[in-house]
Each structure stands twice: as C-alpha cells, then as structure tokens.
Enzyme design. Structure first.
Site, PDB file in Angstrom:
ATOM      1  N   TYR A 171       0.830  -1.206   0.000  1.00  0.00           N
ATOM      2  CA  TYR A 171       0.000   0.000   0.000  1.00  0.00           C
ATOM      3  C   TYR A 171       0.865   1.256   0.000  1.00  0.00           C
ATOM      4  O   TYR A 171       1.412   1.666   1.028  1.00  0.00           O
ATOM      5  CB  TYR A 171      -0.928   0.023   1.219  1.00  0.00           C
ATOM      6  CG  TYR A 171      -1.863  -1.162   1.332  1.00  0.00           C
ATOM      7  CD1 TYR A 171      -2.213  -1.929   0.225  1.00  0.00           C
ATOM      8  CD2 TYR A 171      -2.401  -1.524   2.561  1.00  0.00           C
ATOM      9  CE1 TYR A 171      -3.069  -3.013   0.335  1.00  0.00           C
ATOM     10  CE2 TYR A 171      -3.258  -2.608   2.682  1.00  0.00           C
ATOM     11  CZ  TYR A 171      -3.587  -3.351   1.564  1.00  0.00           C
ATOM     12  OH  TYR A 171      -4.435  -4.427   1.686  1.00  0.00           O
ATOM     13  N   HIS A 211       0.215 -12.181   1.450  1.00  0.00           N
ATOM     14  CA  HIS A 211      -0.563 -11.268   0.618  1.00  0.00           C
ATOM     15  C   HIS A 211      -0.628 -11.744  -0.827  1.00  0.00           C
ATOM     16  O   HIS A 211       0.395 -11.860  -1.509  1.00  0.00           O
ATOM     17  CB  HIS A 211       0.081  -9.874   0.670  1.00  0.00           C
ATOM     18  CG  HIS A 211      -0.834  -8.763   0.293  1.00  0.00           C
ATOM     19  ND1 HIS A 211      -0.400  -7.454   0.185  1.00  0.00           N
ATOM     20  CD2 HIS A 211      -2.153  -8.735  -0.007  1.00  0.00           C
ATOM     21  CE1 HIS A 211      -1.424  -6.685  -0.143  1.00  0.00           C
ATOM     22  NE2 HIS A 211      -2.492  -7.449  -0.270  1.00  0.00           N
TER      23      HIS A 211
END
Length: 322
Positions: free
Chosen positions: A49, A134
């Site tokens: 992010y 992830h």
C-alpha cells in the site's frame, strides 16, 4: 496463540497509502484519529500500500497509543527493493506515490523474516499482531503454501507473531490455504458481500470447521455498494460495472430504500453477519467517511428487509440466516 479480539469494524489502511489519489499527512492523521474516536482498534496495512507509505503513516499514528489497546496486521510476500536511480515516475499499481521502490515476490524464510523486519522499521512498532501472506495466487500459490505458510507457522511458534493468515481476492485460493495450513484468520476481499457470496458455498463452512476466523473486506465491491443511490458509472472489481451487475446493485438499493435503509448500511451489516466472520475491514479517504461508516454499522435494519431481498431473488435465504 489465539486470534486477538478484532471488533466488528476494522480500518483498512490502503487509502492512507494514497490509493488512487494523494492524501496529505494531515488528512491521513485526521482519518486515523476519527477511526480511533469511533472505537476502532484493529488496523490493517501492507508494504504494497503506497510502497510503504501506509505502514509509515499508520505507525506514526499508533506509536502515540497504548500498545495493548490496538491490534495491527500487515502482510508478507512482497519485498520492497529501493530503485537505484529513481526517475520521478509514479507507481503503476494504483497508488499515487513515486516509484522509488519495486515490489519483489519472495516466499522464502529469509524473505518473510525480512518483510516483517522492514515493516517494523516503517511502522516504528516493536511487533505486529497478525501477518497475512498477501495475494499468493497473484504470484505462485503453491510456493506460497509450501514455503511461506510454514515460515509464518514457525514465527507464530516462536512468539514473534500472535496470529497468521492469508489475504486474497480468490475464494478458491483461500480455501486451499485453509485446507493445507494451520491458519488463525483469512482476509477475504470482495467474495462475501451483499452483491455476491461465492465464499458461502465452500470457504466459509470450511473456516467454521477449521476454526479459522474471517476478516471480511472489499464488501462494497469496488464502491458499487458504497452509496445509497448507485450511479450509472459505478465500478465493479476496479472496472466499469457490467450492465447485469449494475442492475442487480440498483435493485438492492431500491429494496433497501423501501425499508428506509441506506444500501451501504445493509452492505456493512450483511457482511459481518456470517458466523465465520469476526470483523469487517473498511477503508476511508477522509475523517467524515470513517465516521459515517461507524454510524452505518449500528443503523437499525428491520428483519423484513432481508426477507424482502430473499423473496425478490436478490439473496439466498441460507446466507442471510447462516
């Protein structure tokens, strides 16, 4: 170790990593402060992010809070490597940040340990509570299962992490991970929402059987369910919504309106109603959004709404009353 109590509503920190648009430091801090003031104590972030920006901003905020009063999760699998000679180019994966780092998939023990250590440096914290692998299906699902997940189990056994899991958009990939590893929690993105519930058939029952809790996110389906009135140019799965999907979302909104309920409130509360789901994780791009989200989470919703959605073929009774 057992999974810490996350609360019904968690904060997803992709937005403060400049997802789609830049956010000032003051706006990011105000958004986090608003989330804390509403009672949110679970915060999720990732190196992905904003190429570390989300972790840095979240850590700067949380370092001023008592460590035993919040839960933080981050993700492993993507290592951030500095670019030798940055050109000033922008990131190409949706974040409005300079491309000063590149993401490198590394499911090895060295890579997982380095990822955790790097995240601790960026956040300024002494530990993270939950580590998710992830998007392993984006890179190499079998390598993620065979290499990364045993490492996460090892780190949990060592006491370095309280809980471990996997975060992905694919219910099939998450199901295979739950079957083949000793997970505490999964982060399910967009696959159990008011619009569609593909995870309800196999994945969520498996999680109940294996005692794996579910952090449900992406519950607005790329913003399609985020407003009381669905616009004609709404997105779905990060692209313009197909006509059939758009029509279904509008039918959901119209039914909600008949019962005096905003579509986003119904979407939020539906997303947390399954017994496998322990929390709904929602992002925000400003303080007002997160305050509004907290209000919608407790807005009254008559049981008759769910019955009407079922009778109109917009929901299966089995998922509403699971």
């Amino acid at each position: 170790m057992s999974l810490p109590e996350l609360g019904r509503l968690g904060f997803g920190a992709a937005g403060i990593g400049n997802l789609y648009r830049a956010m000032t430091e003051n706006a990011a801090e105000a958004t986090l402060a608003a989330s804390w003031d509403t009672g949110i104590r679970y915060f999720d972030t990732a190196p992905h992010y904003g190429l570390g920006l989300s972790e840095r901003r979240l850590g700067a905020f949380l370092t001023s809070k008592p460590r035993d009063e919040f839960i933080i999760s981050t993700k492993v699998g993507r290592i951030l490597e500095p670019v030798a000679n940055p050109s000033g180019a922008k990131d190409t994966q949706g974040f409005e940040v300079p491309a000063d780092f590149v993401r490198r998939w590394d499911p090895s023990e060295a890579g997982i340990r380095r990822s955790i250590e790097d995240s601790l440096v960026r956040t300024g914290l002494d530990a993270v509570d939950i580590a998710y692998l992830h998007d392993p299906d984006v890179y190499d699902l079998q390598a993620g299962i065979n290499q990364a997940l045993p490492v996460l189990e090892k780190l949990r056994d060592e006491g370095l992490i309280k809980a471990i899991g996997v975060g992905a958009n694919s219910a099939d990939a998450l199901r295979e991970c739950v079957q083949r590893a000793d997970l505490d929690v999964i982060m399910l993105a967009g696959r159990y929402s008011l619009l569609e519930q593909p995870a309800a058939k196999d994945l969520l029952p498996l999680c109940l059987e294996r005692k794996v809790q579910v952090a449900n996110c992406g519950i607005y389906n790329s913003g399609l369910l985020a407003r009381a009135v669905v616009p004609d140019d709404a997105n779905y799965n990060y692209e313009p919504a197909p006509a059939q999907i758009l029509a279904r979302a509008k039918a959901l909104a119209e039914c909600c309106d008949e019962f005096g309920v905003e579509l986003p409130a119904a979407a939020l509360q539906f997303a947390v109603n399954h017994p496998a789901v322990c929390t709904v994780v929602v992002g925000a791009s400003n303080a007002e959004q997160i305050t509004e989200t907290a209000r919608r989470m407790v807005a009254p919703i008559p049981e008759e709404l769910w019955s009407a959605l079922v009778s109109r073929g917009l929901l299966e009774a089995s998922v509403v009353f699971a």
